[in-house]
Write a protein that holds these residues in place. Sequence first.
Motif, short mmCIF file in Angstrom:
data_model
loop_
_atom_site.label_atom_id
_atom_site.label_comp_id
_atom_site.label_asym_id
_atom_site.label_seq_id
_atom_site.Cartn_x
_atom_site.Cartn_y
_atom_site.Cartn_z
N GLY A 1 15.38 -5.88 -17.12
CA GLY A 1 14.27 -6.39 -16.33
C GLY A 1 13.32 -7.26 -17.13
N VAL A 2 12.58 -8.09 -16.41
CA VAL A 2 11.64 -9.03 -17.02
C VAL A 2 10.28 -8.89 -16.34
CG1 VAL A 2 11.15 -11.45 -17.57
CG2 VAL A 2 13.53 -10.65 -17.49
N LEU A 3 9.24 -8.80 -17.15
CA LEU A 3 7.84 -8.81 -16.68
C LEU A 3 7.26 -10.17 -16.96
CD1 LEU A 3 5.04 -7.56 -15.89
CD2 LEU A 3 4.87 -6.80 -18.28
N VAL A 4 6.62 -10.78 -15.95
CA VAL A 4 6.00 -12.09 -16.11
C VAL A 4 4.56 -12.00 -15.62
CG1 VAL A 4 6.13 -14.55 -15.57
CG2 VAL A 4 8.23 -13.19 -15.65
N ILE A 5 3.62 -12.44 -16.45
CA ILE A 5 2.20 -12.36 -16.10
C ILE A 5 1.55 -13.73 -16.24
CG2 ILE A 5 -0.02 -11.31 -16.64
CD1 ILE A 5 1.38 -8.92 -17.73
N ASN A 6 0.81 -14.12 -15.22
CA ASN A 6 -0.01 -15.32 -15.28
C ASN A 6 -1.34 -14.97 -15.92
OD1 ASN A 6 -1.29 -17.82 -14.81
ND2 ASN A 6 -1.97 -17.15 -12.78
N LEU A 7 -1.68 -15.62 -17.01
CA LEU A 7 -2.95 -15.41 -17.70
C LEU A 7 -3.85 -16.60 -17.43
CD1 LEU A 7 -1.56 -14.21 -21.15
CD2 LEU A 7 -2.30 -12.79 -19.23
N ALA A 8 -4.94 -16.37 -16.74
CA ALA A 8 -5.86 -17.46 -16.41
C ALA A 8 -7.28 -16.92 -16.41
CB ALA A 8 -5.51 -18.06 -15.04
N GLY A 9 -8.23 -17.81 -16.21
CA GLY A 9 -9.63 -17.40 -16.25
C GLY A 9 -10.14 -17.35 -17.68
N VAL B 1 8.37 -10.49 -26.56
CA VAL B 1 7.41 -11.18 -25.70
C VAL B 1 7.40 -12.66 -26.06
CG1 VAL B 1 4.96 -11.40 -25.09
CG2 VAL B 1 5.97 -9.12 -25.42
N ILE B 2 7.36 -13.49 -25.03
CA ILE B 2 7.22 -14.94 -25.20
C ILE B 2 5.99 -15.39 -24.41
CG2 ILE B 2 8.25 -17.21 -24.71
CD1 ILE B 2 10.99 -15.94 -25.05
N VAL B 3 5.18 -16.25 -25.01
CA VAL B 3 4.02 -16.81 -24.33
C VAL B 3 4.10 -18.33 -24.36
CG1 VAL B 3 1.50 -17.03 -24.32
CG2 VAL B 3 2.56 -14.83 -24.89
N THR B 4 3.99 -18.96 -23.19
CA THR B 4 3.97 -20.42 -23.12
C THR B 4 2.70 -20.87 -22.40
OG1 THR B 4 5.20 -20.54 -21.03
CG2 THR B 4 6.49 -20.53 -23.08
N SER B 5 2.30 -22.09 -22.65
CA SER B 5 1.08 -22.62 -22.03
C SER B 5 1.42 -23.43 -20.80
CB SER B 5 0.32 -23.48 -23.03
OG SER B 5 1.07 -24.63 -23.37
N VAL B 6 0.42 -23.57 -19.93
CA VAL B 6 0.52 -24.42 -18.75
C VAL B 6 -0.68 -25.36 -18.80
CG1 VAL B 6 0.89 -24.49 -16.26
CG2 VAL B 6 1.44 -22.40 -17.53
N PRO B 7 -0.58 -26.44 -19.59
CA PRO B 7 -1.74 -27.32 -19.78
C PRO B 7 -2.28 -27.89 -18.47
CG PRO B 7 0.00 -27.83 -21.35
CD PRO B 7 0.58 -26.88 -20.37
N GLU B 8 -1.39 -28.13 -17.51
CA GLU B 8 -1.83 -28.72 -16.24
C GLU B 8 -2.82 -27.83 -15.50
OE1 GLU B 8 2.54 -29.87 -16.92
OE2 GLU B 8 1.25 -28.11 -17.18
N ASP B 9 -2.65 -26.51 -15.62
CA ASP B 9 -3.48 -25.57 -14.88
C ASP B 9 -4.43 -24.79 -15.78
OD1 ASP B 9 -2.12 -26.32 -12.58
OD2 ASP B 9 -0.63 -24.74 -12.78
N GLY B 10 -4.33 -24.97 -17.11
CA GLY B 10 -5.17 -24.22 -18.02
C GLY B 10 -4.79 -22.76 -18.14
N ASN B 11 -3.54 -22.45 -17.84
CA ASN B 11 -3.05 -21.07 -17.87
C ASN B 11 -2.11 -20.86 -19.05
OD1 ASN B 11 -3.97 -21.72 -15.24
ND2 ASN B 11 -2.72 -20.14 -14.31
N HIS B 12 -1.76 -19.60 -19.28
CA HIS B 12 -0.64 -19.22 -20.13
C HIS B 12 0.23 -18.26 -19.32
CE1 HIS B 12 -3.19 -20.78 -23.35
NE2 HIS B 12 -2.11 -20.84 -24.10
N ILE B 13 1.52 -18.27 -19.61
CA ILE B 13 2.45 -17.35 -18.97
C ILE B 13 3.04 -16.44 -20.04
CG2 ILE B 13 4.48 -17.10 -17.50
CD1 ILE B 13 2.19 -18.53 -16.13
N LEU B 14 2.99 -15.14 -19.77
CA LEU B 14 3.56 -14.14 -20.68
C LEU B 14 4.84 -13.58 -20.06
CD1 LEU B 14 1.72 -11.30 -22.53
CD2 LEU B 14 3.70 -10.75 -21.13
N TYR B 15 5.90 -13.57 -20.86
CA TYR B 15 7.18 -13.00 -20.45
C TYR B 15 7.48 -11.83 -21.40
CZ TYR B 15 7.55 -17.85 -18.76
OH TYR B 15 7.30 -19.08 -18.21
N ALA B 16 7.78 -10.68 -20.84
CA ALA B 16 8.14 -9.51 -21.66
C ALA B 16 9.50 -9.01 -21.19
CB ALA B 16 7.09 -8.42 -21.52
#
Length: 289
Positions: free
Chosen positions: A194-202, A222-237
């Motif tokens: 299984g994979v956990l994905v979290i949107n990190l924003a704010g 764990v992998i973390v990538t950025s989303v420059p367009e939205d100012g977010n990061h995405i965490l995958y575990a």
Amino acid sequence: MSTLYSLPSPFDLETGTVLLHEPAWARAGELRAQLLDESYGKPFVIDDGKARYLYFSVRLMQSEMSLKAPHDLALKYTQKMLAGLLFLPRPKNLLLIGLGGGSLVKFCHRRLPGTRIVAVELDADVIAFRDTFMVPPDDERLSIVHGDGAEYLAQAEKGIDLLLVDAFDKTGFAPALANREFFASAYGKLAGNGVLVINLAGDAESYAGLIATAMEVFDDQVIVTSVPEDGNHILYAFKARPFDPRWRWLHGFAKELRSRFGLDFPTFAEEMERSMKQGIARHKAQRGY
């Protein structure tokens, strides 16, 4: 669509019509003032004729839906949240914590016909905009649940293939989820691969230490990538042991998924590989974000 109270947007930049769940006798002037001073206590929608946007406050836009393509993923961060499909392309059980405007629910319900989807949303006023955002009715594959996501997860059966977390309040990431107990629960309820994905924003302070906690519970997988367009990061575990992606094969598979889903999986794969090899998640964890 249920009847909504509408008034012209009082905001300078967010133009169009504001849609509210208010009685017909509500006073427009009072609602306008509450929206402007951010004392309005419920989520609201702005419709500019081309898209609908869900807001918790005018400073935090949570969802966007194109009126011409209501089942597409308009925001880049929602697209990147589905990069977990690179590792699990046909999930049987998907749990989403945080409904928002329903973008992920609609996309997955349409594009993953073999997947059972449950979306848990704490705020009944968010669920009340379900028809406004054209979220399909519950059926044998889809359930929208009003409740606390952490509590639901704690009581859920094991075997969740894909756990997507996109849960926010007015201050940012839901604080009830930013703790070790939640990550331990997620780890325990995920299927073996299984994979956990979290949107990190704010505000970063609202999830300070969260990446380090994820690294601890998921044994650094764990992998973390950025989303420059939205100012977010995405965490995958990732729960699978050992987690040793065949990146060369995944880059080829990403092209297949791009054709299947219409999302830029090749770029997602490149960013995830680069982040993993550079140890971005560990670097951010050590900095406390």
